[in-house]
Motif scaffolding. Structure first.
Motif: not given
Length: 577
Positions: A470-492
């Motif tokens: 009900p609090d939209g937590t999954f949509e809140l988490i989604k950009p954090h996870v994507l940012a980690y994958v993009v900036n920390e994982l696939i950028a290296h």
């Protein structure tokens, strides 16, 4: 590491100047030929795991200058004698001199360099070729072995997050004496290894984040946890439409057999917190089902790893795979959330449930602990708590939301809401990206598993989604996870397993197709790296930080994750045109 570098590391270890008493100077007088009273297991463990002829040459010159101090040397020996001889040892006192030495060890998690990802986008045809290769590897392995194996290996250098404080937590929080013994002696050995030239040989550098499993001794085995994910991989292959008629039939036979192994062979009855009986899935079925070789079965027993109990993760993943495969086994009708509620941490009130809190940098409130007491009341590992495991609990609850009447049962819905709240705090604090927060997995794998959990939620009707979150937590988490994958994982710099995890996260979270290019390129460059063992090398899938860093993975595991990642990338590319 190149062969020349390995040879140089071996030469350095064998010829290093001895700079103080060694592990063997310290321990041989206590354990090597001890035949008196006391705990026989610790003696056998030392001679099997640390005093063996393979390790001795590498560590015979690995001395510690601090132990030239007679008082310090004697204090450490007295602690080991107490561990050997006392019926009820004071483990905190025994561990303290080892903890003091452990704090002199400095290890770091992998820090891959930045990478440029120039080059062409792999074609659908290339992706299809690798998918077929991975599927053929899994099916071929099943046909050859009668199951799809996974492997375990010890990395004696230990985990960078296990310092003296965490070591004492483990030593006092584990229940079985065998695990206390192994934790004590493995930790002692890692100090001598990490501070000697042998470290470069035992723990050479690697590319990417997930650790390659290149240790010479790997223990092949079978577990319901692994069968559940191999099932998901073969289901993913079927969904691509690339399987031949014969492969489709082979896949179905393998899936049916693996689901039976999960739900029947590995089934174990336990007591719930309300006194009722519940069927759960054990981490390691009794012999002969784990399929150890006779040699390794004896070594496992000698090392004290004889007792395994059910766990919440294996149970959740087995139920999830069976649900996806269309199983009708009555065990799936059990609403696991009722059982899991008994293992849910309640705002400090029952945090003693977590007896090995080595990741106490995170707030446990609302999360589910790992290990399940068996009918005999045994819990050899004590208990710990892992964030990724809690994603698996959510994922299986979403898949069985209707069957378990989650929305219609306030207590079950509350259990789900509290696990989601735990995940929200974890991600909002940034702790999900810290390896220390995780007991059994990498942050990169957490991201992939969040994607898997997110997809299971989004497959439900919108009204159901709103009630579950009900609090939209999954949509809140989604950009954090994507940012980690993009900036920390696939950028290296990545290896094939890292790249597969990136694709799974990106695919499930609906990322832009352009972001798939770096991990796809990595996988295409890496194909055939596995030689005769498969398309890809064996990498770390999960680990145990106690009693040392025990890695689990295998060539088949890499093939399974690459297959699932490529299937998602292929689908995204086709949809985007």
């Amino acid at each position: 590491m190149k062969a020349s570098s390995l040879a140089r590391a071996a030469f350095d270890a064998l010829t290093a100047r001895k700079d103080g008493p060694t592990l063997y100077d310290l321990c041989d007088p206590i354990f090597r030929r001890h035949t008196g009273s006391g705990d026989a297991h610790i003696v056998k463990f030392y001679n099997t795991a640390l005093g063996n002829p393979a390790l001795r040459p590498l560590l015979r010159r690995a001395g510690l200058p601090e132990l030239r101090d007679p008082a310090r040397f004697k204090a450490l020996q007295d602690a080991l004698i107490a561990a050997r001889d006392q019926t009820e040892p004071d483990w905190a006192a025994i561990g303290q001199p080892v903890a003091d030495l452990l704090d002199t060890v400095s290890l770091q998690h992998p820090r891959p360099p930045k990478a440029s990802h120039a080059g062409a986008t792999p074609s659908i045809a290339d992706i299809d070729t690798v998918i077929r290769s991975c599927a053929a590897h899994l099916l071929g392995s099943y046909n050859k072995n009668g199951f799809i194996p996974t492997y375990a290996a010890f990395n004696l250098i230990g985990d960078p997050d296990m310092h003296g404080r965490e070591f004492l937590m483990a030593l006092t929080g584990l229940n079985a004496r065998g695990y206390k013994n192994s934790t004590l002696l493995f930790t002692l050995a890692r100090i001598f290894i990490a501070r000697s030239p042998a470290a470069k040989l035992i723990n050479p550098p690697w590319a990417g984040i997930a650790e390659p499993m290149w240790e010479p001794v790997q223990i092949r085995h079978r577990s319901a946890y692994y069968d559940a994910f191999f099932t998901e991989a073969l289901l993913s292959f079927g969904e691509t439409g690339l399987a031949s008629q014969d492969q489709t039939a082979q896949s179905r036979r393998a899936i049916n057999a693996m689901i039976e192994f999960c739900l029947v062979t590995s089934r174990e009855e336990v007591k719930s917190h309300d006194g009722s009986s519940v069927n759960v899935i054990t981490a390691l079925a009794p012999p002969p089902h784990p399929r150890f070789s006779r040699f390794f079965a004896q070594i496992k027993q000698d090392l004290g790893f004889g007792i395994y109990v059910p766990d919440c993760d294996t149970t959740a993943c087995s139920f999830s795979a069976a649900t996806q495969a269309g199983s009708t086994d009555p065990i799936l009708n059990q609403p696991l959330l009722d059982f899991y509620a008994g293992y849910q941490v309640n705002d400090g009130a029952n945090e003693p449930l977590v007896t090995v809190p080595i990741n106490d940098n995170i707030n446990y409130d609302g999360a589910i602990a790992t290990w399940i007491d068996n009918l005999a009341g045994q819990r050899p590992y004590g208990n710990d708590l892992d964030p990724t495991l809690n994603l698996d609990v959510l994922e299986v609850s979403f898949r069985n939301c209707s069957r378990w009447q989650v929305l219609e049962t306030p207590k079950r819905l509350e259990t789900v809401h509290r696990i989601i709240g735990f995940q929200r705090r974890l991600v909002e604090s940034g702790a999900f990206a810290d390896p220390r927060s995780h007991i059994y997995y990498l942050p990169e794998l957490y991201c992939a598993y969040f994607g898997r959990c997110y997809a299971a939620l989004r497959a439900l009707p919108e009204d159901t989604q709103r009630k579950l979150d009900p609090d939209g937590t999954f949509e809140l988490i989604k950009p954090h996870v994507l940012a980690y994958v993009v900036n920390e994982l696939i950028a290296h710099e990545m290896n094939a397993f890292d790249a597969a995890l990136a694709l799974i996260a990106l695919g499930h979270l609906g990322a832009e197709v352009s972001l798939f290019i770096p991990p796809l390129q990595c996988i295409m460059r890496s194909r055939s790296e596995g030689g005769r063992k498969g398309p890809f090398k064996a990498y770390e899938w999960n680990k145990m930080k106690t009693p040392t860093r025990i890695l689990v993975g295998g060539p088949e595991v890499t093939s399974a994750f690459v297959l699932m990642g490529l299937a998602l990338a292929r689908n995204a590319m086709q949809q985007s045109g």
